[in-house]
Structures are given as structure tokens and as C-alpha cells.
Scaffold this motif. Structure first.
Motif, PDB file in Angstrom:
ATOM      1  N   PHE A 179      20.625  53.359  45.473  1.00 37.31           N
ATOM      2  CA  PHE A 179      21.140  54.652  45.923  1.00 37.31           C
ATOM      3  C   PHE A 179      22.101  55.348  44.953  1.00 37.31           C
ATOM      4  N   VAL A 180      22.828  54.597  44.147  1.00 31.88           N
ATOM      5  CA  VAL A 180      23.898  55.210  43.356  1.00 31.88           C
ATOM      6  C   VAL A 180      23.344  55.730  42.033  1.00 31.88           C
ATOM      7  N   LYS A 181      23.548  57.017  41.800  1.00 31.25           N
ATOM      8  CA  LYS A 181      23.133  57.633  40.551  1.00 31.25           C
ATOM      9  C   LYS A 181      24.248  57.476  39.514  1.00 31.25           C
ATOM     10  N   PRO A 182      23.930  57.681  38.213  1.00 34.22           N
ATOM     11  CA  PRO A 182      24.983  57.579  37.191  1.00 34.22           C
ATOM     12  C   PRO A 182      26.131  58.548  37.458  1.00 34.22           C
ATOM     13  N   ASN A 183      27.337  58.008  37.457  1.00 34.83           N
ATOM     14  CA  ASN A 183      28.554  58.796  37.640  1.00 34.83           C
ATOM     15  C   ASN A 183      29.553  58.401  36.563  1.00 34.83           C
ATOM     16  N   ASP A 184      30.543  59.234  36.359  1.00 35.95           N
ATOM     17  CA  ASP A 184      31.630  58.856  35.474  1.00 35.95           C
ATOM     18  C   ASP A 184      32.315  57.613  36.054  1.00 35.95           C
ATOM     19  N   ALA A 185      32.459  56.588  35.223  1.00 33.89           N
ATOM     20  CA  ALA A 185      32.992  55.319  35.713  1.00 33.89           C
ATOM     21  C   ALA A 185      34.405  55.461  36.259  1.00 33.89           C
ATOM     22  N   ARG A 186      35.188  56.385  35.705  1.00 28.97           N
ATOM     23  CA  ARG A 186      36.578  56.535  36.139  1.00 28.97           C
ATOM     24  C   ARG A 186      36.667  57.105  37.551  1.00 28.97           C
ATOM     25  N   THR A 187      35.898  58.153  37.833  1.00 28.78           N
ATOM     26  CA  THR A 187      35.932  58.725  39.178  1.00 28.78           C
ATOM     27  C   THR A 187      35.245  57.794  40.180  1.00 28.78           C
ATOM     28  N   ALA A 188      34.177  57.126  39.732  1.00 32.29           N
ATOM     29  CA  ALA A 188      33.494  56.195  40.628  1.00 32.29           C
ATOM     30  C   ALA A 188      34.413  55.053  41.034  1.00 32.29           C
ATOM     31  N   MET A 189      35.179  54.509  40.085  1.00 31.38           N
ATOM     32  CA  MET A 189      36.094  53.425  40.405  1.00 31.38           C
ATOM     33  C   MET A 189      37.248  53.907  41.268  1.00 31.38           C
ATOM     34  N   PHE A 190      37.703  55.148  41.059  1.00 29.63           N
ATOM     35  CA  PHE A 190      38.770  55.675  41.915  1.00 29.63           C
ATOM     36  C   PHE A 190      38.305  55.728  43.372  1.00 29.63           C
ATOM     37  N   VAL A 191      37.098  56.240  43.603  1.00 31.42           N
ATOM     38  CA  VAL A 191      36.583  56.327  44.971  1.00 31.42           C
ATOM     39  C   VAL A 191      36.489  54.934  45.585  1.00 31.42           C
ATOM     40  N   GLN A 192      35.944  53.978  44.829  1.00 35.54           N
ATOM     41  CA  GLN A 192      35.784  52.627  45.362  1.00 35.54           C
ATOM     42  C   GLN A 192      37.129  51.982  45.677  1.00 35.54           C
ATOM     43  N   MET A 193      38.106  52.127  44.779  1.00 37.81           N
ATOM     44  CA  MET A 193      39.414  51.524  45.010  1.00 37.81           C
ATOM     45  C   MET A 193      40.147  52.179  46.175  1.00 37.81           C
ATOM     46  N   ALA A 194      40.009  53.499  46.291  1.00 39.92           N
ATOM     47  CA  ALA A 194      40.653  54.187  47.405  1.00 39.92           C
ATOM     48  C   ALA A 194      40.068  53.735  48.736  1.00 39.92           C
ATOM     49  N   VAL A 195      38.745  53.611  48.808  1.00 32.74           N
ATOM     50  CA  VAL A 195      38.099  53.144  50.041  1.00 32.74           C
ATOM     51  C   VAL A 195      38.518  51.709  50.342  1.00 32.74           C
ATOM     52  N   ALA A 196      38.533  50.848  49.328  1.00 33.06           N
ATOM     53  CA  ALA A 196      38.935  49.457  49.533  1.00 33.06           C
ATOM     54  C   ALA A 196      40.369  49.371  50.043  1.00 33.06           C
ATOM     55  N   ALA A 197      41.256  50.230  49.513  1.00 33.85           N
ATOM     56  CA  ALA A 197      42.647  50.236  49.977  1.00 33.85           C
ATOM     57  C   ALA A 197      42.738  50.678  51.428  1.00 33.85           C
ATOM     58  N   LEU A 198      41.984  51.710  51.794  1.00 30.33           N
ATOM     59  CA  LEU A 198      42.004  52.207  53.174  1.00 30.33           C
ATOM     60  C   LEU A 198      41.459  51.172  54.151  1.00 30.33           C
ATOM     61  N   ILE A 199      40.500  50.386  53.720  1.00 23.78           N
ATOM     62  CA  ILE A 199      39.916  49.364  54.594  1.00 23.78           C
ATOM     63  C   ILE A 199      40.835  48.156  54.728  1.00 23.78           C
ATOM     64  N   SER A 200      41.409  47.728  53.613  1.00 18.43           N
ATOM     65  CA  SER A 200      42.183  46.487  53.619  1.00 18.43           C
ATOM     66  C   SER A 200      43.584  46.647  54.205  1.00 18.43           C
ATOM     67  N   ALA A 201      44.174  47.838  54.092  1.00 21.43           N
ATOM     68  CA  ALA A 201      45.548  48.019  54.573  1.00 21.43           C
ATOM     69  C   ALA A 201      45.701  47.714  56.066  1.00 21.43           C
ATOM     70  N   PRO A 202      44.842  48.256  56.957  1.00 21.84           N
ATOM     71  CA  PRO A 202      44.988  47.899  58.382  1.00 21.84           C
ATOM     72  C   PRO A 202      44.729  46.421  58.643  1.00 21.84           C
ATOM     73  N   LEU A 203      43.789  45.813  57.904  1.00 20.25           N
ATOM     74  CA  LEU A 203      43.508  44.392  58.095  1.00 20.25           C
ATOM     75  C   LEU A 203      44.701  43.538  57.670  1.00 20.25           C
ATOM     76  N   ALA A 204      45.431  44.004  56.655  1.00 20.04           N
ATOM     77  CA  ALA A 204      46.589  43.246  56.195  1.00 20.04           C
ATOM     78  C   ALA A 204      47.662  43.135  57.278  1.00 20.04           C
ATOM     79  N   LEU A 205      47.704  44.109  58.184  1.00 21.01           N
ATOM     80  CA  LEU A 205      48.700  44.068  59.264  1.00 21.01           C
ATOM     81  C   LEU A 205      48.439  42.913  60.231  1.00 21.01           C
TER      82      LEU A 205
END
Length: 292
Positions: A179-205
Motif C-alpha cells: 500500500f505505501v508509495k514512495p515518500n520522503d523518508a523524513r516526513t514518513a518517519m515523522f508520521v510513524q513516530m507521531a502515531v506511535a507516540a499517540l498510541i503508546s502514551a495512553p498504554l504507558a499510564l
């Protein structure tokens, strides 16, 4: 550019795959360093948040292009859920609950075998040598796992978490291919890290163990953000730009034994003859499966 400068650049480009793999093999060793001082999800939520901030600053400073298609944002979010949050949370928790760094690296290194089996069910036929590689890789894993079970390192909990890490990274790789088309690695990694942070923060509680700000924890956090995430991802981005990424494949088989050596040197993890035999069998099996 002078001839000496060009030669230096050529040597650096040639060394990129080896440097990338050397960085990559430290992932679960860093987990071993951090886990006595912080629960896994709490640590990773901080790592994801700091990594997202760093990538965001990089994107802002460089003017990197964001994904142009709305669907790609959703696909990158799925990668953040699987290859970042799911894979790392399961893998680090397995180390937290007693699994050795080398064993976890070996289980994660079986991703190509699992991917090949899935693709076989989708019509991509395997050659006899690839089937031999699958059997050899699995036999090597069984040899290592049985040895560790006898030593009391492995149990149902950390084995289940290790399997979860393998399944999430494999699913993420297949999803990206589809599904994933070529993207700039910097913006792609930002999106992935932001999503991972949003998912993990509530679980950390949900974790009750406190974070102890020990110097080893600061070392692990700094290494995770600056070296593993930013450094490793930057190297991969540069290799893709220079067409050197394919050279990484032949070196990835060294990641589990390198991780085991680091764990032995830093923490005294036992690495006997049976362990190395299983590692060698798995590395050779993965090589036979993915070689052209």
C-alpha cells in the motif's frame, strides 16, 4: 572536488550498509540496558515523542515534502502502529521479562522466513533451496529456543511477546509493500513516530512501575533517539538516494550474532556452542530464502 575527497566519499558510501547494520544490531541490547530502570511502554512513549520532535524539526529545516495523497497518511499511520509501536513494544517487553537480547534479535530476524511463507500462500512459489532455507532457519530457532528454555531464560510470556514482535514487523513489511508509495523518508518517519507516540502514551499510564532516572536510562534514551532512530533512518535514507540499500540485505544476517556478542560483552549473557550453531543455521536459512 579533489580526487582525495571523492575517494573519501566513495569509501563512506561503501561503508554505509555495514554502519547501518552495526547500528541496527544494538536495538535490543539498548532495551536490556534501559529495562531495569523503566517499564517498556513508558520508555518507548518518550522515545517516540522525542523522535517525532526531532524528525519534525528536520522536516521544517529541510522543507521536505509531505505525502500528497490523503490515503498515504493513513497507510503511514498503519506502519506507525505495526512496525514502530507494535514491534518495539512487544520486543522490548520480551526483553523486560527475561528474554536475552540475542534471542530476541534472532526471532525478529526470522521476518524474511515468515514473509516468504505468506507470499507462497499468495501464489509466489518457493524454489527447493528456499524450502530448505525455511526448514534450516526454523530448526536453528528451535535449537536456540530449546537451549534457552533449559536455562530458564524463556517462558510463555516473553515467547508470546517475541512472537508478537515478529508478527507485527512482518505484517508491517507486507502492508508497506502493498500500500505505501514512495515518500520522503523524513516526513514518513515523522508520521510513524507521531502515531506511535499517540498510541503508546495512553498504554504507558497502565504501567505501575516508576521510571528511575538512572544514568543508564539517559544513555539508552539518547542512543535510541539519536542513533537508532535518527542515525539509522538517516543512513537508510542516504542509501536509498545512492542506490546502496540492496547491499544491506547480505549483511542483515549478521544482526542476531552481533547482538548476542554485544549482550555477552556488556551483560555477560551466555553464548555457548549450541547457541552459535542455532544462530548459524538460522542465518544460512534466511540467506537461502531471500537470495536471488
Amino acid at each position: 572536488m579533489t580526487g582525495q575527497g571523492a575517494a573519501g566519499d566513495s569509501r563512506w558510501i561503501a561503508a554505509m550498509p555495514a554502519v547501518f547494520v552495526a547500528i541496527w544490531c544494538t536495538g535490543f541490547v539498548v532495551a536490556r540496558l534501559a529495562m531495569p530502570h523503566a517499564p517498556p511502554i513508558s520508555f518507548l512513549s518518550i522515545r517516540f515523542a522525542l523522535s517525532a520532535l526531532c524528525f519534525g524539526a528536520w522536516v521544517f529545516a529541510s522543507g521536505a515534502r509531505w505525502p500528497s495523497e490523503p490515503a498515504q497518511w493513513g497507510h503511514l499511520a498503519v506502519l506507525g502502529l505495526t512496525t514502530q509501536a507494535g514491534y518495539l513494544i512487544c520486543g522490548w517487553a520480551a526483553v523486560k521479562y527475561g528474554m536475552g537480547a540475542g534471542t530476541m534479535a534472532l526471532i525478529a530476524g526470522l521476518q524474511p522466513l515468515l514473509t516468504a511463507l505468506w507470499l507462497h500462500t499468495q501464489g509466489e512459489r518457493l524454489k527447493p533451496l528456499q524450502w530448505t532455507g525455511l526448514l534450516l532457519g526454523l530448526a536453528g530457532l528451535v535449537l536456540v529456543v530449546l537451549h534457552k528454555l533449559g536455562a530458564g531464560e524463556l517462558n510463555a510470556l516473553n515467547m508470546g511477546l517475541g512472537a508478537g514482535a515478529l508478527l507485527t514487523i512482518t505484517f508491517g513489511g507486507l502492508y508497506q509493500k502493498r500500500f505505501v508509495k514512495p515518500n520522503d523518508a523524513r516526513t514518513a518517519m515523522f508520521v510513524q513516530m507521531a502515531v506511535a507516540a499517540l498510541i503508546s502514551a495512553p498504554l504507558a499510564l497502565l504501567e505501575h512501575e516508576p521510571i528511575v532516572w538512572h544514568h543508564e536510562l539517559f544513555i539508552a534514551l539518547g542512543w535510541s533517539v539519536l542513533v537508532l532512530t535518527l542515525g539509522g533512518s538517516s543512513l537508510l535514507f542516504l542509501m536509498l538516494q545512492r542506490g546502496a540499500a540492496t547491499r544491506v540485505t547480505s549483511l542483515m544476517y549478521l544482526v542476531p550474532p552481533a547482538a548476542a556478542l554485544l549482550a555477552w560483552a556488556l551483560f555477560g549473557d551466555p553464548v555457548g556452542a549450541v547457541f552459535w550453531l542455532g544462530m548459524a543455521m538460522s542465518a544460512l536459512g534466511v540467506y537461502w530464502v531471500v537470495r536471488r
